[in-house]
Write a protein that holds these residues in place. Structure first.
Motif, mmCIF file in Angstrom:
data_model
loop_
_atom_site.group_PDB
_atom_site.id
_atom_site.type_symbol
_atom_site.label_atom_id
_atom_site.label_comp_id
_atom_site.label_asym_id
_atom_site.label_seq_id
_atom_site.Cartn_x
_atom_site.Cartn_y
_atom_site.Cartn_z
ATOM 1 N N ARG A 289 0.831 -1.202 0.000
ATOM 2 C CA ARG A 289 0.000 0.000 0.000
ATOM 3 C C ARG A 289 0.866 1.253 0.000
ATOM 4 O O ARG A 289 1.889 1.315 0.663
ATOM 5 C CB ARG A 289 -0.909 0.020 1.229
ATOM 6 N N GLY A 290 0.411 2.275 -0.710
ATOM 7 C CA GLY A 290 1.114 3.549 -0.730
ATOM 8 C C GLY A 290 1.262 4.052 -2.152
ATOM 9 O O GLY A 290 0.806 3.410 -3.103
ATOM 10 N N ILE A 291 1.867 5.233 -2.287
ATOM 11 C CA ILE A 291 2.096 5.825 -3.603
ATOM 12 C C ILE A 291 3.573 6.198 -3.676
ATOM 13 O O ILE A 291 4.074 6.913 -2.807
ATOM 14 C CB ILE A 291 1.263 7.112 -3.810
ATOM 15 N N PHE A 313 0.170 7.416 -8.873
ATOM 16 C CA PHE A 313 -0.879 6.413 -8.942
ATOM 17 C C PHE A 313 -1.236 6.269 -10.414
ATOM 18 O O PHE A 313 -1.437 7.271 -11.096
ATOM 19 C CB PHE A 313 -2.090 6.877 -8.129
ATOM 20 N N ARG A 339 7.548 7.101 3.307
ATOM 21 C CA ARG A 339 7.179 7.658 4.613
ATOM 22 C C ARG A 339 7.667 6.778 5.762
ATOM 23 O O ARG A 339 6.920 6.448 6.670
ATOM 24 C CB ARG A 339 5.667 7.896 4.683
ATOM 25 N N LYS A 341 8.494 3.656 5.819
ATOM 26 C CA LYS A 341 8.250 2.209 5.754
ATOM 27 C C LYS A 341 8.835 1.652 4.462
ATOM 28 O O LYS A 341 8.820 2.322 3.433
ATOM 29 C CB LYS A 341 6.738 1.920 5.752
#
Lengths: 361, 128
Positions: A289-291, A313, A339, A341
């Protein structure tokens, strides 16, 4: 005050959100950039690209001049209207700009980025030394509209039937004039379509007729997601003066033959090749998950680190995609630091999307 | 013009706050904020039970073009999150004051509510 294109009022009429782009007041979207993106993949969209810089190179020395100035070889342009994509390099092999060059009547026409206009012109003028029959003419009086998508060419012919004589039979990367207009089968979206150079006074009426024919106005936002899906570089993100074309996925644009053509940057590129190119530009598809965004760190276990050069995206693939510069030994997987992670990503060959379809494995 | 409901409270970082009957507050981002972000495609929420300080960044909203932090408008404890929003982030554009709430928080000090902006003050801030 920011500069305005001849379509400025049309953008306001269509409720565009305007932003400053390289000193121009340009539309970033007209509501939903995802809808604009999808219109280009599925039907037809149009972009005001009048801010781009058009320069005509004329005179009997123009071929010799461009063979020195550009990493690709204009001698490959056998017939009038044919175009090629090239980097314009500095002596160190870094990319000053990327551009399209068309073969014209008495020389060539170049389309360069607006964000690099001043330094491009300065560089081009500096390299004129030693060429006597050569002139550079900027063409700010020409507006430019890109009409892109599977229905783009049909829509242009519908609203401007007299253009058929120029458009019919055009090959990809070929252009043809009709009266004062110039139609080229090029683009920055990965779809079929045209980029059309138009006298400023006539462009608003043309835009309006396309609008009435159902062509979706598209802003810089959709332009960016479309070009990223198409695996096309954005100058300043994916390459710049410190990056050689060999590390920016532009190796195919370097014409090594004939071996005695001394284009600017050649010696540096040859030395880089001989020493072994350190990095490559690849596609990333985020698995978690994430961009992904530009400048995020890419970690490749056992190999080293790289950097995201463009990330977003993807409206067509409905996940995050990116272009990244990574060590050449990078395999099929990596992690991207988003961020704080580490998120796993798959390394793929560019492009992601062509003609409305996913193309990577 | 962006919609600014009169029955909500606001902070300058563009979150709205609805005070519920049980003393908790529900938090989301304003119509003005979603308009500025454009198409929202990703939302990351805090965990229930997290204690947060006022103005701490505790959630993320990303549009196609940019990422933006969501700040805790008040100190307190996260008591609920909107997990449906994670799978349907476009709700932030479609229904910013309804389906697209982000989380509920139990304020540490009820008196902190007095410092929040009303609709008029927030509207003035957006127009400034």
């Amino acid at each position: 005050m920011a500069k305005r294109t001849a379509l400025y009022d049309k953008h306001l009429e269509a409720n565009a959100t305007m932003v400053d782009f390289a000193g121009w007041d340009m539309p970033v979207n007209y509501g939903s950039q995802i809808q604009e993106h999808n219109a280009v993949r599925q039907n037809a969209g149009m972009f005001d690209v009048s801010h781009m810089t058009i320069v005509d190179v004329s005179g009997s020395d123009s071929t010799d001049y461009l063979q020195k100035l550009l990493a690709n070889d204009v001698a490959r342009l056998k017939e009038k209207g044919k175009a090629l994509y090239s980097g314009m390099l500095n002596q160190d092999g870094g990319v000053i700009d990327d551009l399209i060059v068309y073969k014209a009547d008495n020389g060539y026409r170049l389309v360069v980025n607006s964000s690099t206009r001043a330094k491009d012109l300065e560089w081009m003028q500096k390299q004129m030394l030693g060429f006597s029959n050569l002139s550079l003419t900027e063409r700010p009086e020409l507006a430019m509209v890109a009409v892109q998508g599977p229905e783009a060419i049909a829509k242009v012919k519908l609203v401007k039937p007299e253009a058929a004589v120029a458009i019919d039979g055009l090959k990809v990367f070929q252009g043809r004039p009709q009266a004062e207009w110039f139609y080229a089968r090029t683009g920055y979206t990965g779809e079929d379509g045209l980029e059309i150079m138009i006298p400023e006074a006539e462009v608003a009426a043309f835009w309006q007729s396309l609008l009435e024919a159902g062509v979706q106005p598209c802003g810089l936002g959709a332009r960016d997601t479309l070009r990223l899906e198409a695996g096309m570089n954005l100058y300043g993100n994916d390459m710049d003066e410190t990056i050689s074309p060999l590390q920016a996925g532009m190796g195919w644009t370097i014409a090594w033959e004939p071996a005695d053509r001394q284009f600017i940057g050649r010696a540096a590129l040859e030395a880089e090749k001989a020493a072994g190119v350190a990095n490559k530009l690849v596609g990333l598809v985020l698995e978690g998950r994430g961009i992904m965004r530009s400048h995020q760190k890419v970690i490749i276990d056992g190999v080293g680190e790289g950097e995201v050069t463009s990330g977003t995206f993807s409206p067509s693939l409905e996940c995050s995609i990116a272009m990244a510069r990574v060590p050449v030994a990078t395999g099929e997987t990596c992690q991207v630091e988003i961020r704080g992670k580490l998120i796993p990503a798959r390394v793929v060959k560019l492009p992601f999307v062509r003609n409305g379809k996913k193309v990577y494995e | 013009m962006a919609n600014v409901p009169a029955d909500l409270k606001y902070v300058a970082s563009h979150e709205w706050i609805r005070v519920e009957a049980d003393g908790t507050v529900t938090i989301g981002i304003t119509d003005f904020a979603q308009g500025a972000l454009g198409d929202v495609v990703f939302v990351d929420l805090p965990e229930v039970g997290t204690e947060v300080a006022a103005e701490a960044d505790i959630a993320v909203v990303e549009s196609v073009k940019a990422a933006s932090d969501i700040y805790a408008p008040l100190a307190g404890t996260i008591v609920a999150i909107n997990e449906d929003l994670v799978d349907a982030p476009e709700q932030v554009n479609e229904d910013p004051y309804g389906a697209a709430w982000f989380f509920k928080l139990k304020p540490a000090n009820a008196a902190d509510l007095d410092a929040l902006l009303d609709a008029d003050a927030y509207t003035a801030l957006c127009e400034g």
